[in-house]
Scaffold this active site. Structure first.
Site, PDB file in Angstrom:
ATOM      1  N   TYR A 120       7.701   9.787  -4.813  1.00 41.28           N
ATOM      2  CA  TYR A 120       8.501  10.457  -5.835  1.00 41.28           C
ATOM      3  C   TYR A 120       9.784  10.979  -5.202  1.00 41.28           C
ATOM      4  O   TYR A 120       9.763  11.522  -4.103  1.00 41.28           O
ATOM      5  CB  TYR A 120       7.698  11.625  -6.422  1.00 41.28           C
ATOM      6  CG  TYR A 120       8.355  12.279  -7.614  1.00 41.28           C
ATOM      7  CD1 TYR A 120       8.335  11.652  -8.853  1.00 41.28           C
ATOM      8  CD2 TYR A 120       8.981  13.507  -7.500  1.00 41.28           C
ATOM      9  CE1 TYR A 120       8.926  12.238  -9.952  1.00 41.28           C
ATOM     10  CE2 TYR A 120       9.572  14.108  -8.594  1.00 41.28           C
ATOM     11  CZ  TYR A 120       9.544  13.474  -9.818  1.00 41.28           C
ATOM     12  OH  TYR A 120      10.146  14.061 -10.901  1.00 41.28           O
TER      13      TYR A 120
ATOM     14  N   HIS B 215       8.271  18.647  -3.776  1.00 41.93           N
ATOM     15  CA  HIS B 215       7.728  18.329  -5.109  1.00 41.93           C
ATOM     16  C   HIS B 215       6.303  18.845  -5.309  1.00 41.93           C
ATOM     17  O   HIS B 215       5.449  18.137  -5.852  1.00 41.93           O
ATOM     18  CB  HIS B 215       7.779  16.829  -5.374  1.00 41.93           C
ATOM     19  CG  HIS B 215       9.172  16.288  -5.503  1.00 41.93           C
ATOM     20  ND1 HIS B 215      10.025  16.670  -6.495  1.00 41.93           N
ATOM     21  CD2 HIS B 215       9.863  15.415  -4.738  1.00 41.93           C
ATOM     22  CE1 HIS B 215      11.184  16.037  -6.360  1.00 41.93           C
ATOM     23  NE2 HIS B 215      11.116  15.286  -5.296  1.00 41.93           N
TER      24      HIS B 215
ATOM     25  N   GLU C  35      12.428  25.241 -10.272  1.00 38.33           N
ATOM     26  CA  GLU C  35      13.011  24.347 -11.284  1.00 38.33           C
ATOM     27  C   GLU C  35      12.118  24.214 -12.513  1.00 38.33           C
ATOM     28  O   GLU C  35      12.611  23.905 -13.591  1.00 38.33           O
ATOM     29  CB  GLU C  35      13.338  22.968 -10.690  1.00 38.33           C
ATOM     30  CG  GLU C  35      12.121  22.162 -10.266  1.00 38.33           C
ATOM     31  CD  GLU C  35      12.469  20.809  -9.656  1.00 38.33           C
ATOM     32  OE1 GLU C  35      13.419  20.742  -8.863  1.00 38.33           O
ATOM     33  OE2 GLU C  35      11.782  19.836  -9.983  1.00 38.33           O
TER      34      GLU C  35
ATOM     35  N   GLU D 111      12.109  22.809  -0.472  1.00 35.90           N
ATOM     36  CA  GLU D 111      11.963  23.102  -1.903  1.00 35.90           C
ATOM     37  C   GLU D 111      10.565  22.813  -2.412  1.00 35.90           C
ATOM     38  O   GLU D 111       9.947  21.812  -2.016  1.00 35.90           O
ATOM     39  CB  GLU D 111      12.991  22.231  -2.653  1.00 35.90           C
ATOM     40  CG  GLU D 111      12.903  22.314  -4.152  1.00 35.90           C
ATOM     41  CD  GLU D 111      13.899  21.374  -4.810  1.00 35.90           C
ATOM     42  OE1 GLU D 111      14.925  21.027  -4.175  1.00 35.90           O
ATOM     43  OE2 GLU D 111      13.648  20.975  -5.951  1.00 35.90           O
TER      44      GLU D 111
ATOM     45  N   ASP E 252      12.936  18.230  -0.572  1.00 32.19           N
ATOM     46  CA  ASP E 252      12.119  18.598  -1.732  1.00 32.19           C
ATOM     47  C   ASP E 252      10.685  18.107  -1.518  1.00 32.19           C
ATOM     48  O   ASP E 252      10.453  16.903  -1.329  1.00 32.19           O
ATOM     49  CB  ASP E 252      12.724  17.948  -2.991  1.00 32.19           C
ATOM     50  CG  ASP E 252      12.174  18.532  -4.277  1.00 32.19           C
ATOM     51  OD1 ASP E 252      11.134  19.217  -4.232  1.00 32.19           O
ATOM     52  OD2 ASP E 252      12.785  18.293  -5.340  1.00 32.19           O
TER      53      ASP E 252
ATOM     54  N   TRP F 111      -1.455  20.312  -6.526  1.00 32.42           N
ATOM     55  CA  TRP F 111      -2.161  21.574  -6.667  1.00 32.42           C
ATOM     56  C   TRP F 111      -1.871  22.252  -7.972  1.00 32.42           C
ATOM     57  O   TRP F 111      -0.771  22.303  -8.401  1.00 32.42           O
ATOM     58  CB  TRP F 111      -1.773  22.519  -5.523  1.00 32.42           C
ATOM     59  CG  TRP F 111      -2.408  22.105  -4.261  1.00 32.42           C
ATOM     60  CD1 TRP F 111      -1.842  21.343  -3.287  1.00 32.42           C
ATOM     61  CD2 TRP F 111      -3.747  22.383  -3.823  1.00 32.42           C
ATOM     62  NE1 TRP F 111      -2.732  21.128  -2.282  1.00 32.42           N
ATOM     63  CE2 TRP F 111      -3.910  21.765  -2.568  1.00 32.42           C
ATOM     64  CE3 TRP F 111      -4.818  23.096  -4.372  1.00 32.42           C
ATOM     65  CZ2 TRP F 111      -5.115  21.833  -1.862  1.00 32.42           C
ATOM     66  CZ3 TRP F 111      -5.997  23.168  -3.664  1.00 32.42           C
ATOM     67  CH2 TRP F 111      -6.142  22.535  -2.422  1.00 32.42           C
TER      68      TRP F 111
ATOM     69  N   GLU G  13      22.675  22.122  -7.298  1.00 32.15           N
ATOM     70  CA  GLU G  13      22.309  20.711  -7.146  1.00 32.15           C
ATOM     71  C   GLU G  13      23.241  19.837  -7.983  1.00 32.15           C
ATOM     72  O   GLU G  13      23.593  20.196  -9.112  1.00 32.15           O
ATOM     73  CB  GLU G  13      20.853  20.496  -7.608  1.00 32.15           C
ATOM     74  CG  GLU G  13      20.395  19.048  -7.452  1.00 32.15           C
ATOM     75  CD  GLU G  13      18.924  18.852  -7.836  1.00 32.15           C
ATOM     76  OE1 GLU G  13      18.327  19.774  -8.407  1.00 32.15           O
ATOM     77  OE2 GLU G  13      18.394  17.764  -7.552  1.00 32.15           O
TER      78      GLU G  13
ATOM     79  N   ARG H 189      20.384  16.524   0.153  1.00 30.35           N
ATOM     80  CA  ARG H 189      18.921  16.543   0.082  1.00 30.35           C
ATOM     81  C   ARG H 189      18.406  15.200   0.565  1.00 30.35           C
ATOM     82  O   ARG H 189      18.787  14.155   0.033  1.00 30.35           O
ATOM     83  CB  ARG H 189      18.485  16.781  -1.365  1.00 30.35           C
ATOM     84  CG  ARG H 189      16.995  16.898  -1.517  1.00 30.35           C
ATOM     85  CD  ARG H 189      16.582  16.924  -2.968  1.00 30.35           C
ATOM     86  NE  ARG H 189      16.133  15.616  -3.393  1.00 30.35           N
ATOM     87  CZ  ARG H 189      15.389  15.395  -4.475  1.00 30.35           C
ATOM     88  NH1 ARG H 189      15.035  16.397  -5.252  1.00 30.35           N
ATOM     89  NH2 ARG H 189      15.016  14.191  -4.802  1.00 30.35           N
TER      90      ARG H 189
ATOM     91  N   ARG I 144      15.554  28.408  -8.121  1.00 34.78           N
ATOM     92  CA  ARG I 144      16.153  27.159  -8.618  1.00 34.78           C
ATOM     93  C   ARG I 144      16.185  27.032 -10.132  1.00 34.78           C
ATOM     94  O   ARG I 144      16.552  25.991 -10.666  1.00 34.78           O
ATOM     95  CB  ARG I 144      15.371  25.973  -8.036  1.00 34.78           C
ATOM     96  CG  ARG I 144      15.601  25.908  -6.588  1.00 34.78           C
ATOM     97  CD  ARG I 144      15.472  24.612  -5.923  1.00 34.78           C
ATOM     98  NE  ARG I 144      15.314  23.410  -6.701  1.00 34.78           N
ATOM     99  CZ  ARG I 144      16.323  22.686  -7.172  1.00 34.78           C
ATOM    100  NH1 ARG I 144      17.564  23.064  -6.994  1.00 34.78           N
ATOM    101  NH2 ARG I 144      16.079  21.565  -7.843  1.00 34.78           N
TER     102      ARG I 144
END
Ligand code: CS2
Ligand code: MG
Length: 402
Positions: free
Chosen positions: A159, A212, A262, A236, A210, A402, A339, A147, A283
């Site tokens: 992040y 996020h 996740e 992701e 990712d 969002w 992961e 990743r 995930r």
């Protein structure tokens, strides 16, 4: 067999972990991960004040009935705190059942469907050259899937990227820190990052990324399209998934595979995503999605729609979750990837594990149960320390995402 004791163990060997231990009247015990990053104490209370007293005296073999009892019996269904508590109970009970059977947990699920479990690790850096070095290091360590996250020029902190000289841990402060986000700078930068990685390391290594939850659907569609030449394994969390329909628009615009889940705690969080085939990987994992009992229901639903599992495995999911997830992965027919963000040596001195890494793949080990245990005496040396996840604002101060 009856449940005799239920103990909640909180420790912080480098980061906070909550572990549930269920002890039977025959001396056999099981453990489950109950860590909810940044909100650990809420799960401790849920377990100690409401679940533990009701578990005493129950037959630990009735895993399904106990799951339904706490899910339906609370009246207040779903939600991360309650579902993490239920997951911990479920994991500990599966551990007990497998120990009683004298078998590794994956055997109770139906046996293994593969020889080894492919994992992806993280490579991140402050800029493209540093990120390229991190990718090279991960390849040297044997990983077949990586990743890739990088600091963005003109954006102060990102992040998923470690602060200089430190290892990346998402919960980084006593109270939430604030960082600034620029969607436009990110969208312009991301294709350059992946072009550089492919240029240096070629086409064969699997690359993941990712987002996020930082984008809107149309922005995510643009990102997916712009990354198509670099054929990602997945993109992701392109958008937050409270509005599952948001993924329809992304799907209609790009062939970049999509992963999400996740933060899901219920099968209903992904019902529309799965049934409409808006995603490619789910995930959710053991600790946050109601344990093995609910996770295999999610996997079975997903398998009807060509969707595969790609369980979350950041360091805030304890080695207990990782152990249980690897047994799940060994069995689940529609497996995609797992992961792996390695735990520190200190963490693995408090938690002993049976799983093994070899050249980019894991095996869960043959120890009866899920194969992970906790050293309670050592755990006492590392008391809880509050640590929160950061929040994001746009350059004009608007609270994101969002
Ligand atoms: C991340 C995590 O591993 C991932 O994909 O999204 O680092 C996540 O931010 C943390 O697990 C949050 O607790
Ligand atoms: Mg993620």
């Amino acid at each position: 067999m009856k449940i005799r004791d239920v103990n909640v163990i909180v420790c912080s060997p480098g980061r906070n972990f909550v572990t549930l231990k269920i002890v039977t009247d025959e001396g056999i015990y099981g453990i489950g991960d109950a860590t909810l990053n940044g909100r650990e104490k809420s799960v401790v209370s849920y377990l100690e004040d409401y679940i533990a007293p009701a578990l005493i005296g129950k037959d630990p073999h009735r895993i399904e009935d106990i799951w339904q009892f706490f899910y339906r019996g609370a009246y207040w269904r779903r939600g991360p705190v309650g579902m993490t508590a239920i997951a911990a109970v479920d994991t500990a009970l599966w551990d007990i059942k497998a120990k009683v059977a004298g078998l590794p947990l994956y055997q109770l699920l139906g046996g293994r469907s593969r020889d080894k479990i492919m994992v992806y690790t993280h490579a991140n850096g402050a800029d493209i050259p540093a990120t390229l070095d991190a990718v090279g290091k991960a390849i040297e360590d044997g990983y077949k899937a990586i990743r890739v996250q990088s600091g963005i020029p003109g954006v102060k902190s990102t992040y998923g990227v470690a602060k200089e000289g430190q290892k990346y841990e998402p919960a980084d402060a006593d109270l939430p820190t604030e960082s600034v986000w620029s969607t436009e700078k990110y969208l312009n930068f991301a294709p350059k990052l992946f072009a550089a990685v492919r240029e240096q390391y070629g086409d064969d290594i699997h690359l993941l990324h990712d987002v996020h939850h930082r984008l809107s659907p149309i922005e995510a569609a643009r990102l997916g399209k712009s990354l198509e030449p670099y054929h990602l394994f997945w993109m992701e969390d392109p958008v937050a998934a409270e509005n599952q329909q948001g993924f329809k628009l992304i799907r209609e615009h790009t062939t970049t595979p999509i992963a999400v889940g996740e933060v899901f705690n219920s099968i209903h969080d992904c019902q529309a995503l799965i049934q409409n085939q808006w995603i490619d990987y789910i995930r959710s994992t053991v600790v946050h999605a109601g344990g093995i009992t609910q996770l295999r229901r999610i996997a079975d639903l997903a398998s009807l729609y060509h969707i595969r599992m790609g369980c979350h495995g950041a360091t805030d999911l304890s080695p207990v979750c990782m152990g249980a997830a690897l047994h799940f992965d060994y069995w689940v027919p529609n497996f995609g990837i797992q992961e792996h963000m390695p735990h520190s040596e200190l963490m693995e001195s408090v938690f002993s594990v049976s799983y093994k890494f070899d050249d980019g793949y894991f095996t869960p080990g043959e120890t009866p149960g899920h194969g992970v245990d906790i050293n309670e005496e050592l755990a006492k040396k590392y008391p809880y320390k509050r640590a929160c996840l950061p929040v994001n604002r746009l350059e004009d101060g608007t609270l994101w995402h969002w």
